[in-house]
Design a protein around this motif. Structure first.
Motif, PDB file in Angstrom:
ATOM      1  N   ARG A 139      -4.336   6.398   1.532  1.00 50.49           N
ATOM      2  CA  ARG A 139      -3.553   6.151   1.545  1.00 50.49           C
ATOM      3  C   ARG A 139      -4.522   4.528  -0.008  1.00 50.49           C
ATOM      4  NH1 ARG A 139       0.809   4.120   2.738  1.00 50.49           N
ATOM      5  NH2 ARG A 139       1.121   2.468   3.691  1.00 50.49           N
ATOM      6  N   THR A 166      -5.161   1.350  -1.476  1.00 57.15           N
ATOM      7  CA  THR A 166      -5.185   0.190  -0.667  1.00 57.15           C
ATOM      8  C   THR A 166      -4.648  -1.059  -2.055  1.00 57.15           C
ATOM      9  OG1 THR A 166      -7.448   0.353  -0.977  1.00 57.15           O
ATOM     10  CG2 THR A 166      -6.284   1.023   1.390  1.00 57.15           C
ATOM     11  N   ARG A 220       0.779  -1.363  -0.507  1.00 55.18           N
ATOM     12  CA  ARG A 220      -0.018  -0.065   0.088  1.00 55.18           C
ATOM     13  C   ARG A 220       0.293   1.273  -0.039  1.00 55.18           C
ATOM     14  NH1 ARG A 220      -4.997  -1.555   3.517  1.00 55.18           N
ATOM     15  NH2 ARG A 220      -6.124  -2.878   2.708  1.00 55.18           N
ATOM     16  N   GLU A 274      -6.703  -6.194  -3.160  1.00 56.59           N
ATOM     17  CA  GLU A 274      -5.831  -5.561  -2.050  1.00 56.59           C
ATOM     18  C   GLU A 274      -4.589  -6.133  -2.045  1.00 56.59           C
ATOM     19  OE1 GLU A 274      -7.566  -3.691   0.525  1.00 56.59           O
ATOM     20  OE2 GLU A 274      -9.216  -4.492  -1.377  1.00 56.59           O
TER      21      GLU A 274
END
Length: 180
Positions: free
Chosen positions: A152, A154, A73, A173
């Motif tokens: 962020r 992800t 991430r 993810e």
């Protein structure tokens, strides 16, 4: 496994970057606030690819899964607001996101549309398809309200375009330890 009807299976695919829940909630609120309600079909999103051929769904999903498994991430910057002519977008800056796009673009280059072959200019559309005066007023308001921030990133999401709304297909993810 159920078979996807041919008229749906051939519809284009969209790939977006996903962001943290708080950011997504705020961006969705902005989009609901400023987007014409009769045209609002999908939530706020960072489009990486607009129209991938539907028949390549397996390759698209597999490539997104592999890249997500290799990628950690990362943070992107919301640098301000920009005009889209008949709308307004949040301007984003992220070398990592541009790199993710570049990796996928190189894998899919042979079947990309001219629009999807272009280098990524990351943004989130919060208003579109309005008159020039409405867009200019929104731009002026949001330039006063939106301050630089971060979000962020992800992962990746794959969607099927259904002529307006999008059908969610898969989410991938970021879980790797290597920054892009």
């Amino acid at each position: 496994m159920s078979r996807i009807p041919a008229d749906v299976a051939g519809r284009p695919l969209v790939v977006t970057a996903t962001v943290d829940a708080d950011t997504q909630e705020y961006w969705d609120w902005l989009r609901r606030t400023w987007f014409p309600p009769d045209r609002l079909q999908v939530g706020a999103h960072i489009t990486l690819f607009h129209a991938l051929p539907g028949e390549h769904l397996d390759s698209v999903g597999a490539d997104c899964a592999v890249l997500a498994g290799e990628t950690s991430r990362f943070t992107l910057a919301v640098t301000g607001v920009r005009s889209l002519g008949r709308g307004v977008a949040l301007a984003l800056d992220s070398p990592e996101l541009v790199s993710v796009h570049s990796v996928l673009r190189s894998r899919w280059l042979r079947w990309l549309t001219p629009q999807d072959r272009q280098p990524l200019k990351p943004h989130v559309t919060v208003q579109n398809k309005v008159g020039a005066a409405t867009a200019a007023a929104t731009l002026a308001t949001l330039r006063q309200e939106i301050t630089p921030s971060t979000a962020r990133v992800t992962g990746l999401a794959v969607w099927r375009y259904l002529g307006g709304p999008w059908e969610p297909i898969s989410r991938h993810e970021f879980s790797g330890t290597v920054p892009v």
